[in-house]
Design a protein around this motif. Structure first.
Motif, PDB file in Angstrom:
ATOM      1  N   SER A  77       0.815  -1.216   0.000  1.00  0.00           N
ATOM      2  CA  SER A  77       0.000   0.000   0.000  1.00  0.00           C
ATOM      3  C   SER A  77       0.850   1.267   0.000  1.00  0.00           C
ATOM      4  O   SER A  77       0.334   2.344  -0.297  1.00  0.00           O
ATOM      5  N   ILE A  78       2.143   1.152   0.310  1.00  0.00           N
ATOM      6  CA  ILE A  78       3.008   2.334   0.304  1.00  0.00           C
ATOM      7  C   ILE A  78       4.071   2.266  -0.798  1.00  0.00           C
ATOM      8  O   ILE A  78       5.003   3.070  -0.815  1.00  0.00           O
ATOM      9  N   ALA A  79       3.918   1.296  -1.701  1.00  0.00           N
ATOM     10  CA  ALA A  79       4.900   1.129  -2.786  1.00  0.00           C
ATOM     11  C   ALA A  79       4.522   2.026  -3.962  1.00  0.00           C
ATOM     12  O   ALA A  79       3.341   2.197  -4.249  1.00  0.00           O
ATOM     13  N   PRO A  80       5.476   2.568  -4.651  1.00  0.00           N
ATOM     14  CA  PRO A  80       6.910   2.524  -4.364  1.00  0.00           C
ATOM     15  C   PRO A  80       7.305   3.577  -3.330  1.00  0.00           C
ATOM     16  O   PRO A  80       6.686   4.629  -3.223  1.00  0.00           O
ATOM     17  N   ILE A  81       8.350   3.270  -2.582  1.00  0.00           N
ATOM     18  CA  ILE A  81       8.904   4.204  -1.606  1.00  0.00           C
ATOM     19  C   ILE A  81       9.970   5.022  -2.324  1.00  0.00           C
ATOM     20  O   ILE A  81      10.844   4.462  -2.977  1.00  0.00           O
TER      21      ILE A  81
END
Length: 143
Positions: A77-81
């Motif tokens: 859910s936080i990709a890409p960083i």
């Protein structure tokens, strides 16, 4: 009493060991713990810069045991960083427990190993999503 494993399990262990041996050879070491740490770190730092689709496509090329390490701790859910070269070097150094000065040599050596073990074009497709300054670290000539 000897312990036996199902043939599929033996095969996946064997394949992961081939990768680890290749990393050891690429680094010029016999330290399999180091090889595992840097391979795992290499996979995580690449994975986290990729979109979910590309990360999953790349993971499909990994041996089953290494695929588990690849996905360990991942939050799609936080990709890409987003991080730059300095952020990459610091993260790799911290996770692999090596100095930041060692990161370029070690990351490039692991890149060569991964390229040898995945289908042609797989690594290149993933690296297209990585910023040039990080890609340059991963693709620098072996020392």
């Amino acid at each position: 009493m000897s312990v036996t494993h199902p043939p599929d399990f033996e095969r996946t262990i064997h394949t992961a060991n081939i990768w680890l041996k290749s990393v050891c050879e690429g680094l010029g070491t016999e330290d399999r713990h180091l090889a595992h740490r840097v391979l795992r770190t290499w996979m995580h730092t690449l994975r986290d810069r990729l979109t979910v689709d590309v990360a999953a496509h790349f993971a499909a090329q990994l041996p089953e045991l290494l695929r588990g390490a690849y996905y360990d701790g991942w939050d799609p859910s936080i990709a890409p960083i987003k991080y730059d070269r300095a952020g990459y070097l610091n993260r790799f150094s911290h996770e692999a427990r090596i100095s930041t000065e060692e990161v370029p040599r070690i990351a490039a050596a692991v890149t060569l190993v991964v390229r040898e073990h995945v289908s042609p074009g797989t690594l290149e497709s993933a690296l297209e999503q990585v910023p040039h300054d990080i890609r340059d670290v991963l693709l620098q000539p072996a020392a």
